[in-house]
Design a protein around this motif. Structure first.
Motif, PDB file in Angstrom:
ATOM      1  N   PRO A 131       0.821  -1.214   0.000  1.00  0.00           N
ATOM      2  CA  PRO A 131       0.000   0.000   0.000  1.00  0.00           C
ATOM      3  C   PRO A 131       0.858   1.267   0.000  1.00  0.00           C
ATOM      4  O   PRO A 131       1.969   1.278   0.542  1.00  0.00           O
ATOM      5  N   TYR A 132       0.322   2.327  -0.562  1.00  0.00           N
ATOM      6  CA  TYR A 132       1.093   3.562  -0.705  1.00  0.00           C
ATOM      7  C   TYR A 132       1.411   4.228   0.636  1.00  0.00           C
ATOM      8  O   TYR A 132       0.571   4.304   1.518  1.00  0.00           O
ATOM      9  N   ALA A 133       2.631   4.694   0.735  1.00  0.00           N
ATOM     10  CA  ALA A 133       3.046   5.596   1.819  1.00  0.00           C
ATOM     11  C   ALA A 133       4.183   6.417   1.232  1.00  0.00           C
ATOM     12  O   ALA A 133       4.926   5.923   0.374  1.00  0.00           O
ATOM     13  N   PRO A 134       4.338   7.685   1.640  1.00  0.00           N
ATOM     14  CA  PRO A 134       5.386   8.517   1.028  1.00  0.00           C
ATOM     15  C   PRO A 134       6.799   7.946   1.254  1.00  0.00           C
ATOM     16  O   PRO A 134       7.055   7.309   2.282  1.00  0.00           O
ATOM     17  N   SER A 135       7.691   8.211   0.275  1.00  0.00           N
ATOM     18  CA  SER A 135       9.079   7.735   0.335  1.00  0.00           C
ATOM     19  C   SER A 135       9.748   8.139   1.640  1.00  0.00           C
ATOM     20  O   SER A 135       9.558   9.255   2.124  1.00  0.00           O
ATOM     21  N   GLY A 136      10.550   7.239   2.155  1.00  0.00           N
ATOM     22  CA  GLY A 136      11.397   7.570   3.290  1.00  0.00           C
ATOM     23  C   GLY A 136      10.674   7.695   4.623  1.00  0.00           C
ATOM     24  O   GLY A 136      11.265   8.132   5.612  1.00  0.00           O
ATOM     25  N   THR A 137       9.403   7.319   4.679  1.00  0.00           N
ATOM     26  CA  THR A 137       8.666   7.475   5.944  1.00  0.00           C
ATOM     27  C   THR A 137       8.609   6.165   6.727  1.00  0.00           C
ATOM     28  O   THR A 137       8.753   5.080   6.174  1.00  0.00           O
ATOM     29  N   GLY A 138       8.364   6.305   8.029  1.00  0.00           N
ATOM     30  CA  GLY A 138       8.181   5.146   8.896  1.00  0.00           C
ATOM     31  C   GLY A 138       6.943   4.362   8.488  1.00  0.00           C
ATOM     32  O   GLY A 138       6.879   3.149   8.653  1.00  0.00           O
ATOM     33  N   MET A 139       5.964   5.083   7.922  1.00  0.00           N
ATOM     34  CA  MET A 139       4.730   4.439   7.471  1.00  0.00           C
ATOM     35  C   MET A 139       5.020   3.421   6.369  1.00  0.00           C
ATOM     36  O   MET A 139       4.475   2.324   6.356  1.00  0.00           O
ATOM     37  N   LEU A 140       5.908   3.821   5.455  1.00  0.00           N
ATOM     38  CA  LEU A 140       6.270   2.921   4.357  1.00  0.00           C
ATOM     39  C   LEU A 140       7.020   1.701   4.916  1.00  0.00           C
ATOM     40  O   LEU A 140       6.736   0.561   4.535  1.00  0.00           O
ATOM     41  N   ALA A 141       7.947   1.942   5.834  1.00  0.00           N
ATOM     42  CA  ALA A 141       8.699   0.833   6.449  1.00  0.00           C
ATOM     43  C   ALA A 141       7.738  -0.122   7.163  1.00  0.00           C
ATOM     44  O   ALA A 141       7.920  -1.337   7.115  1.00  0.00           O
ATOM     45  N   LYS A 142       6.705   0.446   7.781  1.00  0.00           N
ATOM     46  CA  LYS A 142       5.718  -0.366   8.497  1.00  0.00           C
ATOM     47  C   LYS A 142       4.929  -1.259   7.518  1.00  0.00           C
ATOM     48  O   LYS A 142       4.694  -2.435   7.783  1.00  0.00           O
ATOM     49  N   GLN A 143       4.557  -0.696   6.389  1.00  0.00           N
ATOM     50  CA  GLN A 143       3.838  -1.469   5.369  1.00  0.00           C
ATOM     51  C   GLN A 143       4.718  -2.619   4.865  1.00  0.00           C
ATOM     52  O   GLN A 143       4.246  -3.736   4.673  1.00  0.00           O
ATOM     53  N   VAL A 144       6.002  -2.311   4.656  1.00  0.00           N
ATOM     54  CA  VAL A 144       6.941  -3.312   4.157  1.00  0.00           C
ATOM     55  C   VAL A 144       7.102  -4.429   5.193  1.00  0.00           C
ATOM     56  O   VAL A 144       7.045  -5.620   4.871  1.00  0.00           O
ATOM     57  N   ARG A 145       7.270  -4.034   6.441  1.00  0.00           N
ATOM     58  CA  ARG A 145       7.430  -4.987   7.542  1.00  0.00           C
ATOM     59  C   ARG A 145       6.266  -5.990   7.553  1.00  0.00           C
ATOM     60  O   ARG A 145       6.444  -7.175   7.729  1.00  0.00           O
ATOM     61  N   ARG A 146       5.072  -5.487   7.329  1.00  0.00           N
ATOM     62  CA  ARG A 146       3.872  -6.319   7.348  1.00  0.00           C
ATOM     63  C   ARG A 146       3.834  -7.262   6.124  1.00  0.00           C
ATOM     64  O   ARG A 146       3.539  -8.434   6.240  1.00  0.00           O
ATOM     65  N   MET A 147       4.205  -6.714   4.964  1.00  0.00           N
ATOM     66  CA  MET A 147       4.072  -7.478   3.717  1.00  0.00           C
ATOM     67  C   MET A 147       5.086  -8.614   3.580  1.00  0.00           C
ATOM     68  O   MET A 147       4.753  -9.679   3.056  1.00  0.00           O
ATOM     69  N   VAL A 148       6.324  -8.393   4.029  1.00  0.00           N
ATOM     70  CA  VAL A 148       7.376  -9.390   3.758  1.00  0.00           C
ATOM     71  C   VAL A 148       7.173 -10.703   4.517  1.00  0.00           C
ATOM     72  O   VAL A 148       7.855 -11.690   4.244  1.00  0.00           O
TER      73      VAL A 148
END
Ligand SMILES: [Zn+2]
Length: 230
Positions: A131-148
């Protein structure tokens, strides 16, 4: 910091290789390699031309984001790379690119189904959309953490680009290529307006189990090493 020399060289080399093959452009994207036996990674610096990178330009940081080596600012996506390493002990290298055809799927928000057995063997059952989250944000890292946690080795980042990984840099690079090949075929097939066929489910599962058993083997080896150290 000589002990990081070869790993930093490898990060710089793969950055250049991705530029030469057209998967990275300008200063976009980033490459990292896990430092074996340490909670640390070597990663490309922020906003630098990949073609001029030397091993000294590569940043070595702990997973707590503390500097070990390198004077340049690390990639703003370092948190995302760390999220992958912390959740996936089988992963030794992470590559984030803005490669053309897979990026088209990122703006169409179209996951890649199981089209080829080789794709499933190395990338996973499908290539899902983060899911979308702006580059370089903790939100994006959180989405990645969940997906992997689905144990796949390639993801499409909505309205951004792709995230590929593998046990080694060589395999992560291979996965970048494999993803682009499958994404290109998929887009061409979609343009035809005709039905897109996937591989049989039974074959998909056999191919995915090959990937999973390899990942479990790597995790077991690491667990044994850690036990020895403890
Ligand atoms: Zn990016």
């Amino acid at each position: 910091m000589n002990r990081y020399e070869s790993i930093r060289q490898q990060v710089a080399d793969y950055g250049k290789k991705l530029v030469h093959e057209g998967y990275l452009k300008g200063t976009g994207g980033n490459v990292s390699i896990r430092v074996p036996g340490e909670a640390a990674l070597a990663i490309t610096p922020s906003n630098r031309d990949y073609l001029t990178l030397t091993p000294d330009d590569i940043c070595v940081y702990t997973f707590d984001q503390e500097k070990i080596a390198g004077d340049l600012k690390p990639s703003i996506e370092m948190g995302l790379h760390i999220a992958v390493y912390q959740n996936r002990p089988d992963v030794g290298c992470v590559m984030h690119t803005h490669q053309d055809f897979a990026s088209a799927l990122a703006i169409l928000k179209k996951p890649l189904p199981a089209l080829f057995d080789e794709q499933v063997r190395f990338l996973g059952r499908s290539v899902e959309i983060i899911p979308y989250a702006p580059s370089g944000t903790g939100m994006l890292a959180k989405q990645v953490r969940r997906m992997v946690n689905n144990h796949h080795n390639a993801y499409i980042m909505k309205n951004h680009g792709v995230l590929c990984m593998g046990p080694t840099a060589e395999r992560a690079y291979h996965n970048v290529l494999l993803l682009e090949k499958a994404a290109t075929a998929y887009l061409l097939a979609l343009f035809s307006g005709q039905k897109v066929n996937t591989i049989p489910l039974s074959i998909r599962e056999i191919a995915f189990q090959k990937l999973r058993s390899e990942q479990k083997k790597i995790k077991k080896q690491l667990d044994e090493l850690n036990e020895k150290d403890a």
